[in-house]
Design a protein around this motif. Sequence first.
Motif, mmCIF file in Angstrom:
data_model
loop_
_atom_site.group_PDB
_atom_site.id
_atom_site.type_symbol
_atom_site.label_atom_id
_atom_site.label_comp_id
_atom_site.label_asym_id
_atom_site.label_seq_id
_atom_site.Cartn_x
_atom_site.Cartn_y
_atom_site.Cartn_z
ATOM 1 N N ALA A 288 0.832 -1.208 0.000
ATOM 2 C CA ALA A 288 0.000 0.000 0.000
ATOM 3 C C ALA A 288 0.866 1.258 0.000
ATOM 4 O O ALA A 288 0.536 2.259 -0.654
ATOM 5 C CB ALA A 288 -0.932 -0.005 1.215
ATOM 6 N N MET A 289 2.003 1.222 0.709
ATOM 7 C CA MET A 289 2.906 2.378 0.721
ATOM 8 C C MET A 289 3.502 2.616 -0.662
ATOM 9 O O MET A 289 3.705 3.760 -1.077
ATOM 10 C CB MET A 289 4.022 2.176 1.756
ATOM 11 N N LYS A 290 3.784 1.531 -1.402
ATOM 12 C CA LYS A 290 4.295 1.677 -2.774
ATOM 13 C C LYS A 290 3.280 2.416 -3.635
ATOM 14 O O LYS A 290 3.624 3.299 -4.423
ATOM 15 C CB LYS A 290 4.569 0.297 -3.393
ATOM 16 N N VAL A 291 2.000 2.030 -3.486
ATOM 17 C CA VAL A 291 0.946 2.669 -4.277
ATOM 18 C C VAL A 291 0.800 4.134 -3.873
ATOM 19 O O VAL A 291 0.691 5.019 -4.737
ATOM 20 C CB VAL A 291 -0.398 1.927 -4.093
ATOM 21 N N LEU A 292 0.822 4.407 -2.578
ATOM 22 C CA LEU A 292 0.711 5.795 -2.101
ATOM 23 C C LEU A 292 1.868 6.643 -2.630
ATOM 24 O O LEU A 292 1.658 7.769 -3.113
ATOM 25 C CB LEU A 292 0.686 5.831 -0.569
ATOM 26 N N GLN A 293 3.080 6.121 -2.555
ATOM 27 C CA GLN A 293 4.240 6.875 -3.041
ATOM 28 C C GLN A 293 4.126 7.148 -4.545
ATOM 29 O O GLN A 293 4.477 8.237 -5.010
ATOM 30 C CB GLN A 293 5.527 6.105 -2.729
ATOM 31 N N ALA A 294 3.622 6.165 -5.303
ATOM 32 C CA ALA A 294 3.443 6.362 -6.753
ATOM 33 C C ALA A 294 2.433 7.471 -7.014
ATOM 34 O O ALA A 294 2.627 8.325 -7.896
ATOM 35 C CB ALA A 294 2.990 5.072 -7.414
ATOM 36 N N LYS A 295 1.358 7.511 -6.229
ATOM 37 C CA LYS A 295 0.339 8.556 -6.399
ATOM 38 C C LYS A 295 0.901 9.925 -6.021
ATOM 39 O O LYS A 295 0.608 10.936 -6.672
ATOM 40 C CB LYS A 295 -0.898 8.228 -5.563
ATOM 41 N N LEU A 296 1.717 9.970 -4.970
ATOM 42 C CA LEU A 296 2.321 11.247 -4.564
ATOM 43 C C LEU A 296 3.350 11.718 -5.593
ATOM 44 O O LEU A 296 3.478 12.914 -5.850
ATOM 45 C CB LEU A 296 2.970 11.112 -3.183
ATOM 46 N N LEU A 297 4.086 10.752 -6.201
ATOM 47 C CA LEU A 297 5.040 11.105 -7.251
ATOM 48 C C LEU A 297 4.298 11.692 -8.446
ATOM 49 O O LEU A 297 4.715 12.705 -9.019
ATOM 50 C CB LEU A 297 5.850 9.882 -7.675
ATOM 51 N N GLU A 298 3.176 11.061 -8.822
ATOM 52 C CA GLU A 298 2.390 11.562 -9.943
ATOM 53 C C GLU A 298 1.841 12.952 -9.638
ATOM 54 O O GLU A 298 1.830 13.836 -10.498
ATOM 55 C CB GLU A 298 1.243 10.588 -10.245
ATOM 56 N N ARG A 299 1.406 13.181 -8.401
ATOM 57 C CA ARG A 299 0.900 14.500 -7.991
ATOM 58 C C ARG A 299 2.002 15.552 -8.128
ATOM 59 O O ARG A 299 1.782 16.656 -8.632
ATOM 60 C CB ARG A 299 0.406 14.420 -6.544
ATOM 61 N N LYS A 300 3.223 15.163 -7.711
ATOM 62 C CA LYS A 300 4.370 16.073 -7.818
ATOM 63 C C LYS A 300 4.672 16.378 -9.282
ATOM 64 O O LYS A 300 4.936 17.524 -9.655
ATOM 65 C CB LYS A 300 5.581 15.420 -7.141
ATOM 66 N N ARG A 301 4.605 15.336 -10.136
ATOM 67 C CA ARG A 301 4.867 15.534 -11.567
ATOM 68 C C ARG A 301 3.834 16.465 -12.189
ATOM 69 O O ARG A 301 4.161 17.324 -13.007
ATOM 70 C CB ARG A 301 4.836 14.183 -12.302
ATOM 71 N N GLN A 302 2.573 16.278 -11.809
ATOM 72 C CA GLN A 302 1.511 17.127 -12.357
ATOM 73 C C GLN A 302 1.709 18.583 -11.933
ATOM 74 O O GLN A 302 1.489 19.507 -12.722
ATOM 75 C CB GLN A 302 0.134 16.625 -11.879
ATOM 76 N N GLU A 303 2.124 18.796 -10.676
ATOM 77 C CA GLU A 303 2.373 20.160 -10.197
ATOM 78 C C GLU A 303 3.536 20.789 -10.952
ATOM 79 O O GLU A 303 3.484 21.966 -11.330
ATOM 80 C CB GLU A 303 2.659 20.142 -8.685
ATOM 81 N N GLU A 304 4.591 19.992 -11.180
ATOM 82 C CA GLU A 304 5.739 20.513 -11.932
ATOM 83 C C GLU A 304 5.334 20.836 -13.366
ATOM 84 O O GLU A 304 5.748 21.846 -13.932
ATOM 85 C CB GLU A 304 6.872 19.481 -11.930
#
Length: 371
Positions: A288-304
Amino acid sequence: MHPDVAADLAELDTTLKTVESVLDVDELRRRIDELEHQAADPELWNDQEHAQQVTSELSHAQGELRRVEDLRRRLDDLPVLYELAEEEEGEARTAALAEADADRAALHTDVEAMEVRTLLSGRYDQRDALVNIRSGAGGVDAADWAEMLMRMYVRWAEKHGYRVEVYDTSYAEEAGIKSATFAVQTPYAYGTLSVEQGTHRLVRISPFDNQGRRQTSFAEVEVLPVVETTDHIDVPETDIRVDVYRSSGPGGQSVNTTDSAVRITHLPTGIVVTCQNEKSQLQNKVAAMKVLQAKLLERKRQEERAAMDELGAGGNASWGNQMRSYVLHPYQMVKDLRTEYEVNNPTAVLDGEIDGFIESGIRWRMAADPS
């Protein structure tokens, strides 16, 4: 040899030379040799995660080299096939030429597919892919449709020999699934599958409607790159809430006797992820932490990306919306709404035959957003 055939073979040779140049075949051979030495080290497996990275990269590199060498061999063989065919007479000549033409057509398809692979040069393209599928509008039909899509991607991965790890499946009450999360584990899985992101629409006679009416259903596909240690996605324990509960299968069957399923809520963003397919609570929390980190990475990419867009670096950020229609009634067709690529055999597509859609999607994305 007919001049048209000779010209076509010359064009194939030019394309294949470009592929060989981009792949840097000599460097690929050197890297394989280096990885084989690492894999032969008995101490490699002292670090399981690193060992898996080495063996996965080695397998991918060997596969790439094998594919490109096979394409070159097939291209070198074709002029000989045509020469031998022209030495025949009558029906034997016709049959031999038809066989050579079929081999040439098949080679065209395979060289073009390899050429598309060389277009995957994005920052995260070489990563494993994390795929989320969610049922949308359409009730029980949409839940059934979401499960059909999951099967399509799993079958596609199986056909290519890619490993699939299912993290979570939330079953709907009557049929199908509300959502599912799974990883496709092979180099460049993210770059390949990222063009599948968006809304998938199904039109068919509903098997759940006793009046046999036509139903339109929707499901959403989200594709994320799997997070690696170099990504610096820190998730403090104070930012998450972890809840545990009992896993359950379809219709409430296969209920575990322990609270092994895990739900993690990221408090600052409200993102919720679950995992219930592993055997233990600890394994489910790690997944579940892997999935959460992937979602947070995608959120960071979208913000960038949004910040870059504001600065005029631009690009089409909305390509992942409604993107493909699967029509089973009143006619049979699957059509990509972005690329116009279509196939009149939905059964084959839903059984995992989606490479044509993926390849046209990658070419479309490169043309729309070459950055």
